[in-house]
Design an enzyme around this catalytic site. Structure first.
Site, PDB file in Angstrom:
ATOM      1  CE  LYS A 190      42.085  42.895  44.822  1.00 19.23           C
ATOM      2  NZ  LYS A 190      42.149  41.496  45.154  1.00 19.23           N
TER       3      LYS A 190
ATOM      4  NE  ARG B 142      38.107  37.483  32.786  1.00 19.29           N
ATOM      5  CZ  ARG B 142      39.376  37.609  32.445  1.00 19.29           C
ATOM      6  NH1 ARG B 142      39.859  36.930  31.435  1.00 19.29           N
ATOM      7  NH2 ARG B 142      40.170  38.393  33.134  1.00 19.29           N
TER       8      ARG B 142
ATOM      9  CE1 TYR C 160      52.468  43.328  50.335  1.00 19.09           C
ATOM     10  CE2 TYR C 160      50.956  44.944  51.230  1.00 19.09           C
ATOM     11  CZ  TYR C 160      51.332  44.111  50.205  1.00 19.09           C
ATOM     12  OH  TYR C 160      50.587  44.063  49.070  1.00 19.09           O
TER      13      TYR C 160
ATOM     14  CG  HIS D 145      38.573  44.944  42.020  1.00 20.76           C
ATOM     15  ND1 HIS D 145      39.751  45.597  42.203  1.00 20.76           N
ATOM     16  CD2 HIS D 145      38.895  43.635  41.878  1.00 20.76           C
ATOM     17  CE1 HIS D 145      40.755  44.733  42.169  1.00 20.76           C
ATOM     18  NE2 HIS D 145      40.254  43.524  41.975  1.00 20.76           N
TER      19      HIS D 145
HETATM   20  C1  BG6 Z   1      41.853  40.291  41.374  1.00 24.05           C
HETATM   21  C2  BG6 Z   1      41.250  39.203  42.204  1.00 24.05           C
HETATM   22  O1  BG6 Z   1      41.993  41.446  42.121  1.00 24.05           O
HETATM   23  O2  BG6 Z   1      41.000  40.546  40.267  1.00 24.05           O
HETATM   24  C3  BG6 Z   1      41.005  37.957  41.374  1.00 24.05           C
HETATM   25  O3  BG6 Z   1      42.139  38.890  43.264  1.00 24.05           O
HETATM   26  C4  BG6 Z   1      40.224  38.292  40.139  1.00 24.05           C
HETATM   27  O4  BG6 Z   1      40.316  36.987  42.133  1.00 24.05           O
HETATM   28  C5  BG6 Z   1      40.845  39.460  39.407  1.00 24.05           C
HETATM   29  O5  BG6 Z   1      40.210  37.147  39.312  1.00 24.05           O
HETATM   30  C6  BG6 Z   1      40.012  39.893  38.232  1.00 24.05           C
HETATM   31  O6  BG6 Z   1      40.697  40.859  37.510  1.00 24.05           O
HETATM   32  P1  BG6 Z   1      40.474  41.037  35.946  1.00 24.05           P
HETATM   33  O7  BG6 Z   1      41.377  42.178  35.602  1.00 24.05           O
HETATM   34  O8  BG6 Z   1      40.862  39.751  35.299  1.00 24.05           O
HETATM   35  O9  BG6 Z   1      39.031  41.348  35.772  1.00 24.05           O
END
Ligand code: BG6
Length: 804
Positions: free
Chosen positions: A186, A377, A161, A279
């Site tokens: 991030k 998931r 960065y 998140h």
């Molecule tokens: C990212 C993480 O910010 O989000 C990852 O670095 C993760 O580890 C991902 O897999 C999940 O994002 P999504 O949009 O697939 O739920």
């Protein structure tokens, strides 16, 4: 007269000319009004994120904006050689897709245009940046355009960065009148200090308003809908969105993938830095913050968010459970070339219990959980309401839309899982929610589908009319300068302030190993009580060995012995605390029975925190209404300062029990806007208060600790005051900051009916050994001067100290 036929004859041509002039004029007008040329520079254009999402997001931007007045050029850049880079980019561009509702011909046309406007170039040295800038200027000039601005999207690892930022700032800023936007992905640091450092560094190159820190979860449609949903359903939610009605909130992101291929990143951040700190915390804030009157004001939203951050109760070691999938260790060894003896302590799974100490949420558990290599998931926020009804009819007669005895919940379903996409679900017994009908539609029934224990038909369920990827949404917001979907520096640092202490306390913690996928069984289930979270089952190894093979706390007797000629109680920390809390309660009950009140003086610091929590949670017969609470010592900081001992007492005990406020006696360290000024006579005032309220100035119980230098209360080695004499309360100096202190003196401590000294942790081993041998030498080791005149002294030491 002649002109008319001429005119009539050429009317068609004239009309066409007029139209053409008008079109051109309109174009010029637009060009002057809003246009200009926009250059998008995607740094790291050949990387994973760029290939998966960012190019598609840029294409989407082009689809939306083409023909609306701006001209564009997309510069994919990386360190890769020009040839290689061009090949990668060509493939990515070929794979781009249009939204379903775009006509195929139109899609092909726009895609071809986009391909033409995109290029790859290697961007490495400051000269490369300068050359890029010159090229942009030349193109703009050549095409007679005006430059509107430049977007630099950093899709590169954070260590790069600063260097890139320096080059952009020195050689690639657009000229006057055009804007600069830099987009940062991030991780923004791995703890509070590194985040602060990065912020300062970037702040030296860019203005805060130029920076867009991405948390792509804020671009997810359902997440972005949380505040508008709360706003549009204020009427229904006003009475429900609080501790009286909410049983608990679950904020969950489960993944089936593991960290293979990313272990160098993962080793540094773990699941907490990767997902929970950003998140899940952002989602937590959207659920928990007070709702601003105007939810579209980004300042108001940020202000309310920060307030919610400050109300978060600090996390402790016991607030989290962590795990690591079994294959992780091997992947790290392989990918990072570590020896076979290498053991990683990085968690790939974490469950964290968060509490928010404000009037709205006090007592409501917020569960945050995320992990790799799990059974499914899925991402969701589930707000489960309390079951506050009794249904007089038998269960078989309950009607789902009417019975108040069925679970009531609101679910922001972020995606994947059984539903396979984003949705907002509200139990039919709660209320029919209002969502913008242009962008949300009712989900069609999927027979047999059950979610959170209920058939889908039990919910009002809405999904987006058009599903959009988070990155496409965010890129469009960047272009339109909508900063409310991005993380401000204050927001970022507040989040790290919250998470860093937990990360520190977990640094040496061995995560529970789990096999991964469905085989995890119940191994990662956890349960909570009070502020404490723990796995519900013993770890796998023990399951294999058999449930009886591991020592149980009950296998260890509380050990009774003597220390410095006084009784010593020693046990594992939890039992020791339980024992001490029990002894204090017994003393309180006895004192209240005999004298009608109980005067308890408490020390600050970290050791008593667990004791305070135990007293707050588990002692329902404690006579709090008749208890007076005094401070053994205090730091010379305002009472609201987090460093003050009173704050510790307040956070861990006072706010959970019912002590009348006139029975609470904080030390007057802050008088007349000054801290511990001799002339303000705070120490004398406290001494007077003690003499007036406590018979003979003899506390019923004084709780002390012992410092590694042998100090107790705030009486430090070589203290010129407080070790003897008549003063009950003294001002002292500590070798560590904050230096000024107020403390009870040894004479008043020794007048107590009972003195308990609590000593915990390995750090205290040496001093405990030393003090066990020394005589009465309070000048050297103030703790050795603790010897009640006629009361009783009891030492409480955990095994770490005592058996060390
Ligand atoms: C990212 C993480 O910010 O989000 C990852 O670095 C993760 O580890 C991902 O897999 C999940 O994002 P999504 O949009 O697939 O739920």
């Amino acid at each position: 007269m002649l002109a008319e036929p001429h005119f009539t004859r050429h009317a068609g041509a004239w009309n066409m000319l007029t139209a053409a002039v008008c079109m051109a004029l309109l174009g010029c007008l637009q060009a002057q009004e809003l246009q200009g040329h926009v250059s998008v520079i995607l740094l790291g254009a050949t990387g994973d994120l760029a290939r998966k999402y960012l190019w598609q997001g840029l294409f989407q931007l082009y689809l939306e904006e083409a023909g609306k007045g701006h001209s564009f050029r997309f510069h994919g850049t990386a360190l890769t050689s020009t040839k290689q880079g061009q090949e990668v980019i060509a493939k990515v561009l070929e794979s781009l897709s249009c939204p379903r509702d775009t006509a195929p011909g139109r899609c092909t046309e726009l895609k071809a245009q986009f391909q033409q406007l995109s290029e790859y170039r290697r961007l490495k040295t400051p000269e490369d940046y300068l050359a890029l800038s010159k090229d942009i200027e030349a193109r703009v000039q050549h095409e007679g355009l005006q430059e509107a601005g430049r977007i630099f999207y950093f899709s590169v690892p954070p260590f790069a960065y600063a260097e890139i930022a320096r080059s952009i700032n020195s050689s690639c800023r657009p000229g006057p009148g055009a804007w600069l936007r830099v987009v940062l992905e991030k991780p923004f640091g791995h703890d509070h200090r590194s985040a602060q450092q990065l912020a300062t560094e970037l702040g030296s190159f860019f203005q805060e308003e130029e920076m867009y820190r991405v948390d792509h979860y804020l671009g997810k449609q359902v997440v972005a809908q949380i505040l508008p949903f709360r706003d549009q359903n204020r009427k229904a939610l006003d009475g429900l969105w609080n501790r009286h009605h909410v049983e608990r909130v679950e904020i969950i992101m489960k993944e089936t993938v593991d960290a293979e291929g990313r272990t160098s990143f993962y080793e540094e951040y773990g699941v907490i830095g990767d997902v929970l700190q950003n998140h899940l915390t952002e989602i937590l804030m959207l659920v928990a913050m007070e709702l601003p009157v105007n939810v579209s004001s980004s300042e108001a939203v940020l202000g309310h968010k920060l307030q919610a951050f400050w109300a978060l109760r600090g996390l402790q070691r016991g607030s989290a459970v962590v795990g690591q999938y079994q294959a992780y260790r091997g992947q790290v060894r392989r990918e990072l070339q570590k020896p076979d003896s290498f053991h990683s302590l990085t968690p790939t799974f974490a469950g964290v219990l968060v509490h928010i100490d404000n009037l709205r949420w006090e007592g409501v558990p917020f569960i945050l959980m995320s992990g790799k290599a799990l059974d499914e998931r899925v991402g969701y926020v589930r707000i489960l309401f309390k079951d506050q009804a009794y249904c007089a009819q038998s269960e078989k007669r309950w009607v789902p839309a009417q019975s108040h005895c069925l679970p009531q919940q609101i679910i922001f379903y972020i995606g994947h899982g059984e539903l396979g996409g984003p949705a907002v679900l509200v139990s039919r017994t709660l209320f029919r929610p209002s969502l913008p009908s242009a962008s949300w539609k009712e989900v069609e029934g999927q027979p047999g589908l059950r979610l959170f224990g209920r058939p889908l038909s039990d919910y009002y369920a809405y999904s987006p009319v058009r599903e959009q990827d988070a990155y496409s949404i965010l890129i469009s917001h960047i272009f339109h300068r909508r900063k409310d979907s991005f993380i401000t520096m204050e927001n970022l640092l507040a989040s790290w302030v919250f998470w860093t202490p937990l990360l520190d306390s977990l640094a040496h913690e061995v995560p529970r190993l789990y096999p991964g996928g469905a085989e995890n069984g119940h191994l990662l289930d956890f349960e909570f009580s009070g502020s404490h979270l723990s796995f519900a089952q013993p770890p796998l190894e023990q399951l294999v060995l058999g449930p009886d093979s591991a020592p149980m706390p009950s296998d260890f007797q509380v050990l009774r012995a003597r220390y410095r000629d006084s009784p010593l109680i020693s046990a594992w920390p939890e039992e020791l605390i339980a024992r001490l809390a029990g002894d204090i309660e017994a003393a309180a009950v006895q004192a209240v029975r005999r004298f009608g009140k109980f005067h308890l003086a408490l020390s600050g610091g970290s050791s008593p925190v667990a004791l305070f929590q135990q007293l707050a949670m588990g002692h329902y017969s404690f006579p709090w209404a008749h208890t007076h609470l005094w401070l053994v010592d205090e730091r010379c900081v305002p009472l609201w300062d987090p460093e003050s001992n009173f704050q510790g007492l307040q956070a861990h005990l006072l706010q959970h029990v019912r002590v009348p406020y006139y029975n609470v006696h904080p030390m007057p360290v802050h008088r007349r806007q000054r801290l511990c000024a001799e002339e303000d006579q705070g120490a004398q005032a406290y001494a007077e208060e003690i003499s007036t309220l406590v018979t003979n100035s003899s506390f019923d119980l004084v709780l002390l600790g012992m410092g590694t230098d042998g100090h107790t209360a705030s009486l430090f080695p070589q203290s010129p005051v407080g070790l003897n004499g008549k003063q009950l309360v003294v001002l002292t100096t500590s070798p560590s900051s904050p230096h000024r202190r107020m403390s009870l003196s040894l004479p008043v401590i020794n007048r107590a009916h009972k003195v308990a000294v609590l000593v915990m942790g390995r750090m205290k081993r040496e001093i405990a050994m030393l003090v066990s041998r020394v005589g009465h030498e309070p000048r050297k080791w103030p703790i050795s001067g603790v010897l009640p005149d006629s009361g009783q002294l009891v030492w409480y030491m955990d095994y770490d100290v005592f058996l060390g």
